[in-house]
Scaffold this active site. Structure first.
Site, PDB file in Angstrom:
ATOM      1  N   ASP A  70      25.891   0.369  -8.945  1.00 38.86           N
ATOM      2  CA  ASP A  70      24.444   0.335  -8.779  1.00 38.86           C
ATOM      3  C   ASP A  70      23.835   0.085 -10.166  1.00 38.86           C
ATOM      4  O   ASP A  70      24.530   0.096 -11.184  1.00 38.86           O
ATOM      5  CB  ASP A  70      23.906   1.604  -8.117  1.00 38.86           C
ATOM      6  CG  ASP A  70      22.573   1.331  -7.415  1.00 38.86           C
ATOM      7  OD1 ASP A  70      21.935   0.302  -7.730  1.00 38.86           O
ATOM      8  OD2 ASP A  70      22.152   2.138  -6.576  1.00 38.86           O
TER       9      ASP A  70
HETATM   10  C1  NOJ Z   1      19.018   0.282  -7.210  1.00 40.05           C
HETATM   11  C2  NOJ Z   1      19.218   0.652  -5.780  1.00 40.05           C
HETATM   12  O1  NOJ Z   1      19.771   1.950  -5.689  1.00 40.05           O
HETATM   13  C3  NOJ Z   1      20.106  -0.311  -5.034  1.00 40.05           C
HETATM   14  O2  NOJ Z   1      20.145   0.045  -3.673  1.00 40.05           O
HETATM   15  C4  NOJ Z   1      19.623  -1.712  -5.222  1.00 40.05           C
HETATM   16  O3  NOJ Z   1      20.405  -2.605  -4.473  1.00 40.05           O
HETATM   17  C5  NOJ Z   1      19.685  -2.031  -6.704  1.00 40.05           C
HETATM   18  N1  NOJ Z   1      18.806  -1.133  -7.422  1.00 40.05           N
HETATM   19  C6  NOJ Z   1      19.302  -3.472  -6.986  1.00 40.05           C
HETATM   20  O4  NOJ Z   1      17.970  -3.662  -6.772  1.00 40.05           O
END
Ligand code: NOJ
Length: 760
Positions: A289
């Protein structure tokens, strides 16, 4: 053609297509090996590096990564993927650098959070799950994929398959609710929808099951917070939807921000290497993430970025989203022998595999067709799909005295609430490519019903000041200056429709709440209007379960309309006016009070469940609130009535390996055609790892004309009787099982059978 010949032809065709697939994948593997053998260590690590684009940001901006540096890295072949780049022109621009300027010309995979639609927005995922309609959900994902793919995107960070029991957590809106069985079915449907049968088609994109794992159990419902759960919960509640996504062929996984029992999931070897890539045989790749590799330092798991990179790659995180540690640390770690290059090769193979499958090596601009972008994005086909999904997602929570549907002529309707006239909030959170303020409002849609007089009053704002995806919003807690006009309008009207709830950005990532009531002064507005005219229909627009005990007690009609996307207003108006008979059922329990959270139907019995020594205090309860939810899992009304009868089991006793058939008669006893979600629950009465009091194990959508009946059958096989022990081993244990069938998790007919220890 005779049936036998037809069958033989079908079998031969199946075999041929599986042989073709096998040879295609062998061909891909050979190409991967060839490419890998020509890559330098830096180029390999480059494939494991993902950069954010140049404008949208969906996480905290890192110190590194100026645009100039990103361009330079693209040219050097040090970037494998970009996120938040969208639109054919932009995608083509970055792809061109990777393909035409870097030494090996390896194309980028372009990722975006296509969470519920690309530009045309479908209901938030929680709402879609309320339809229980897997075909519709799959179609919705397929349409989102088609639209996103036409705009250059070839990978979505969806579906989020995190089970959550905590309405305080803002990201409940992104998942399918609290149940692993429904969650698994929805996960698989979404994966099939996004990816289709052919990943290389310009209308499909790679999906991503996230956040692996247990992110939905953040302590206190506070986003990014620690997770501490037992292994029985991990294996039985959290992992099944991920397994279902993997079985459905999802090509990527994303890990997460949370610790799981003391270990950051981004550095969790057991989860990523042993379970996902080992036991489940997943051969796609895992993306971290946003900055979660670097955040292992903040967690106190590792001292610095170097160690973070080492642990993450060892644990099986293949692609680094925005922490820069792979690019900065891995080459040196490999050169000094601290990280085995075989781990790098494994990650690169996985990433290249998905790129090959997407067809990017055949044509890196496959998703970059300006003409297709013009005709597909925002097309009528998209609008129709999101309208259909929006109608199916609405849940009728209460309808006393059949106040709904509203009469279509001769009525004065007072429409009240800022959300009724807000074209932005129905889009919900996560709609990066949608135009702001592009949803059809309830006010616009109700105006089409010209036989009635529609009077609109805002009453009160939900939030004040600027609204934004990346900033906290300010709730209106003081301004009630519109109350009088709203009350006056209600007084003169036959019925008052109040649209109340949450602004789009009061749920979603980083939008945890400690209260689950209507934000700001909306509860007061509701009570003031109700005092003037008790013919109130409350339409809720929200991204999470709300706790509204006063409304549940007093307001005659309540419609849960979530955040329904671009066509929201039309869907709501059609339900209010009876042009569509609602059939949604809650995929999450709605609490009476925030103090009951986490509340979920598939709980365990305590040793002191009621009635336990009636008249005494010594049982598991609250002294100031009921134990039960306000609205239970699986609950939802219709404008018609359904009667369940004649629950039958094919046997009272079965042996190991035998199936059991459950049948029930369902009759539409009302006056309208309607659709019911028939739900099957099981309870394993005693087991070595105690089983919940009931667990969803099947459901069927049944459409019936007035007066029509149907017998609905479920087959219970051994897999439905199984569970995971604390080490993750799947078991089936002999004993008594209760079978429950009905229209919600509480309204059920029951029977019992015994599974004998003998058999195959
Ligand atoms: C953080 C989020 O937790 C995740 O779900 C998302 O895909 C990413 N950012 C990218 O935007």
């Amino acid at each position: 053609m005779s049936l036998r010949i037809f069958r033989s032809v079908a079998v031969i065709m199946c075999m041929m297509s599986s042989i073709t697939l096998q040879s295609q994948s062998m061909e891909i593997e050979q190409k991967i090996e060839d490419l890998l053998s020509r890559m330098t260590l830096e180029e390999k690590v480059g494939q494991m590096n993902q950069y954010n684009g140049f404008w949208n940001t969906t996480g905290p901006a890192p110190k590194q990564g100026s645009a100039a540096e990103k361009y330079e890295h693209l040219e050097k072949g040090w970037v494998g993927s970009m996120l938040n780049v969208r639109g054919v022109e932009e995608v083509r621009a970055v792809q061109k650098i990777a393909v035409e300027k870097s030494r090996l010309g390896i194309p980028l995979i372009i990722g975006l959070d296509v969470v519920h639609g690309y530009k045309t927005i479908s209901p938030i995922p929680l709402a879609e799950a309320a339809s229980w309609d897997l075909e519709a959900i799959q179609h919705s994902a397929a349409m989102a994929a088609k639209e996103a793919a036409a705009a250059g995107v070839n990978w979505t960070f969806a579906p989020m398959v995190d089970i959550s029991r905590d309405a305080r957590w803002g990201r409940v809106m992104e998942g399918a609710g609290e149940d692993p069985f429904l969650g698994s079915k929805v996960a698989a449907a979404r994966v099939r929808g996004f990816q289709g049968d052919d990943l290389s088609s310009p209308s499909t994109i790679a999906a991503c099951a996230k956040h692996f794992a247990a992110y939905g159990f953040a302590t206190g419902g506070r986003d990014y917070n620690t997770v501490d759960i037992g292994t029985a919960t991990l294996y039985n509640m959290v992992l099944p939807p991920f397994k279902a996504a993997s079985d459905a062929g999802v090509r990527t996984f994303m890990n997460g921000f949370n610790l799981l029992n003391g270990v950051p999931v981004t550095g969790h070897k057991l989860l990523q290497r042993d379970i996902l890539k080992g036991e489940w045989g997943f051969d796609g790749f895992v993306v971290s993430d946003w900055r979660s590799i670097g955040e292992m330092v903040n967690h106190g798991y590792v001292p610095d970025g170097r160690e973070a990179a080492k642990r993450a790659v060892e644990a099986g995180s293949d692609l680094d989203m925005e922490s820069y540690h792979y690019l900065e640390e891995l080459p040196a770690l490999v050169r000094d022998g601290s990280v085995d290059e075989a781990l790098i090769d494994d990650a690169v193979r996985r990433i290249l595999r998905v790129k090959f499958e997407l067809g990017l090596f055949d044509d890196p601009y496959r998703y970059c067709d300006e003409e297709r972008e013009k005709t597909v994005v925002g097309s009528e086909e998209m609008e129709q799909a999101v309208l259909d999904m929006a109608r199916k997602s609405i849940v009728l929570l209460k309808n006393e005295g059949d106040l709904l549907p509203l009469k279509q002529t001769g009525q004065t309707v007072a429409l009240i609430g800022a959300l009724a006239d807000d074209p932005d909030s129905p889009l919900g959170s996560w709609r990066l490519a949608a135009d702001d303020n592009s949803a059809i409002t309830v006010r616009q849609a109700m105006a089409f019903y010209e036989g009635n007089t529609l009077v609109y009053e805002k009453g009160a704002d939900v939030v004040v000041g600027p609204t934004s995806f990346v900033r906290d919003l300010e709730t209106n807690t003081t301004d009630k200056s519109g109350f009088d006009a709203a009350v006056a309008a209600a007084k003169k009207a036959d019925v008052a429709v109040l649209v109340l709830g949450e602004h789009a950005f009061q749920s979603g990532e980083a939008r945890s709440r400690t209260e689950l009531g209507l934000p700001g002064v909306q509860q007061e507005l509701l009570e003031a209007v109700y005092a003037a005219n008790s013919n109130v229909v409350l339409v809720l627009q929200n991204g999470r379960p709300l706790a509204l005990p006063w409304a549940a007690e007093n307001i005659p009609a309540i419609v849960e309309a979530w955040q329904l996307g671009s066509q929201s207003g039309h869907a709501i108006a059609q339900v209010l006016y009876g042009d569509y008979n609602p059939s949604g059922k809650l995929p999450v329990s709605f609490p009476r009070s925030v103090g009951q959270v986490p509340i979920y139907y598939n709980r365990h019995s305590t040793g002191r469940a009621a009635p336990f020594d009636p008249g005494t205090v010594f049982w598991s309860h609250y002294i100031d609130e009921e134990n039960t939810p306000q609205y239970p899992f699986g609950y939802g009304l219709s404008y018609t009535d359904f009667e369940y009868s004649n629950l039958q089991l094919s046997a009272k006793t079965i042996n190991r390996g035998e199936d059991l058939t459950v049948t029930v008669d369902l009759k539409n006893t009302g006056e309208r055609a309607g659709r019911e979600v028939v739900q099957l629950y099981l309870h394993d009465r005693y087991a070595s790892v105690v089983r919940p009091v009931k667990e969803l194990k099947g459901f069927e959508l049944v459409e019936l004309a007035p007066g029509e009946s149907r017998t609905v059958a479920f087959t219970i096989d051994e897999s439905l009787l199984s569970f995971y022990d604390r080490s993750g081993k799947q078991l089936v244990e002999a004993g008594l099982f209760d079978v429950m069938v009905g229209g919600s998790s509480v309204d059920v007919l029951g029977a019992t059978f015994e599974l004998k220890a003998t058999g195959n």
